[in-house]
Design an enzyme around this catalytic site. Structure first.
Site, PDB file in Angstrom:
ATOM      1  N   HIS A   1       9.643   3.922  -5.928  1.00 32.57           N
ATOM      2  CA  HIS A   1       8.205   5.239  -5.756  1.00 32.57           C
ATOM      3  C   HIS A   1       8.049   5.374  -7.428  1.00 32.57           C
ATOM      4  CE1 HIS A   1       8.763   4.957  -1.431  1.00 32.57           C
ATOM      5  NE2 HIS A   1       9.865   5.029  -1.444  1.00 32.57           N
ATOM      6  N   CYS A   2       9.211   5.605  -7.913  1.00 33.90           N
ATOM      7  CA  CYS A   2       9.427   5.809  -9.312  1.00 33.90           C
ATOM      8  C   CYS A   2       9.326   4.777 -10.942  1.00 33.90           C
ATOM      9  CB  CYS A   2      10.634   6.586  -9.232  1.00 33.90           C
ATOM     10  SG  CYS A   2      11.164   7.876  -8.417  1.00 33.90           S
TER      11      CYS A   2
END
Length: 419
Positions: free
Chosen positions: A260-261
């Site tokens: 997600h990052c």
């Protein structure tokens, strides 16, 4: 009755926060638009690896937690924390989830309440984007009527050492009074808070953390490509450099970056710099290019290795070990391992995968999920280590396989080739 906390988003960030807040004495409403998530939470089933079902059961038993898709359950809240996704859409930050959450919670906003954004985003989002939505939807103004701040999430899924409660938390507010409210809230949740002077500083700090990791992963990934071509063991070089006790931080190569990052957050910063200053953030763009092409490099190395063994990729049986984007987690969304699997399948390989943490419904079409048994290993023309889960028996992998291509340096022997 305790203070009422609303946590919007019950994913890998929001659910651990909700559980910790229950322990701290808050009455917590977990809001999520995903009915499947809410149904599972309501019957005590956790889908977040950092929240055990015992912890969820204790929260339910306390009477201070329930999950809902209905924003009317958020009425008369004292604190609201927004922990929704902030993806990229065609290279541009997509704040639709933040916007939807703000518009939905604004009617429940009352004087004296505090709203905190935790979603990773570009500097300026809290004041320039979130604030007007809350003010327009509530008829209130901040800082006169309610408090507003930003505190970047620092959840590392699967990390048993650094949890929500013992990881220092950066906090900020749009003014001094808001900062005090945000500090007071998180001081009940975590061991240490780190106040900064503005929400823009807090927003930038999160992007700096992930951009730092992103560019260093890209550095060692590109180094691994050149080291292989030069006939040098990059893993031994990394081990040697890691003995330096100062001025160096260990990063290791891999099949790319996912989750997600890392693939997303640095691009938020690059977009902001380009939009506001008219400049390209060359470090981020170069890192994106290197990391985005690592799955292709892995497939190329596998193809070459099979060719050297007189086997074409087409028709070869290839077993992939680990599909999730990081060690000891089950999330394979945005995973470079999935990109490797798709590419090999497209080339005509018989692709199988072993990852007990991954749900099979997340797998691409044509990828069979199997157990890494001795028989399965022996029948594979190539076994590829993509994510180094600790529960895999790497001694068995090395002994029982004809050929292993290891992108994580977990196997060693004459039949093993490393990235």
């Amino acid at each position: 009755m305790g203070e009422k906390l609303v946590v919007i988003g019950q994913g890998y960030v929001g659910l651990p926060l909700a559980m910790r807040a229950v322990e701290a004495g808050f009455d917590v409403v977990g809001i999520d638009v995903d009915e499947w998530r809410v149904k599972r939470l309501s019957v005590g089933e956790s889908y977040v690896e950092d929240v055990g079902e015992g912890e969820l059961a204790a929260a339910h038993k306390s009477g201070r937690y329930f999950a809902s898709t209905d924003y009317t359950d958020a009425e008369r809240f004292d604190v609201c924390v927004i922990t929704v996704p902030t993806p990229l859409r065609e290279g541009v930050p997509d704040l639709c989830h933040v916007g939807s959450a703000a518009e939905a919670i604004a009617p429940a906003l009352r004087r004296g309440a505090t709203v905190i954004l935790e979603s990773t985003t570009y500097p300026g989002t809290t004041e320039e984007y979130l604030r007007p939505l809350l003010e327009d939807g509530s008829g209130l103004r901040t800082p006169e009527d309610f408090f507003l701040g930003y505190s970047p999430e620092r959840i590392d899924p699967g990390n048993a050492r650094w949890r929500l409660d013992n990881t220092p938390k950066v906090v900020s507010g749009i003014d001094a009074a808001s900062l005090e409210k945000v500090k007071a809230f998180y001081s009940r949740i975590v061991d240490e808070v780190v106040p900064v002077s503005s929400v823009q500083v807090a927003e930038l700090s999160k992007l700096l953390e992930n951009t730092f990791r992103h560019v260093n992963v890209a550095l060692v990934n590109e180094l691994s490509i050149f080291a292989h071509q030069l006939g040098i063991d990059v893993w031994e070089a990394v081990d040697a450099a890691s003995t330096k006790p100062f001025g160096y931080m260990r990063f290791t190569p891999g099949p790319g970056v996912g989750g997600h990052c890392l693939p997303i957050d640095p691009s938020y910063l690059s977009w902001k710099v380009k939009r506001s200053l008219g400049h390209n953030f060359r470090f981020v763009e170069l890192a994106n290019d290197i990391n985005d092409h690592m799955p292709d490099h892995v497939v190329s190395r596998i193809s070459l290795a099979l060719n050297q063994r007189y086997k074409p990729v087409k028709g070869s049986r290839i077993l992939l070990l680990g599909l999730s984007y990081k060690k000891n987690t089950g999330d394979c969304r945005e995973s470079p391992a999935i990109e490797v699997a798709k590419a090999l399948r497209k080339l005509g390989a018989d692709v199988r995968a072993a990852d007990s943490l991954v749900d099979d419904f997340l797998l691409p079409a044509g990828i069979e999920l199997v157990e890494p048994t001795g028989e399965e290993l022996a029948q594979a023309d190539a076994v590829v280590v993509l994510t180094d889960h600790d529960h895999i028996d790497y001694d068995l992998v090395q002994r029982g396989s004809m050929f292993v291509f290891d992108t994580r340096n977990r196997c060693h022997g004459p039949n093993v080739e490393t990235l």
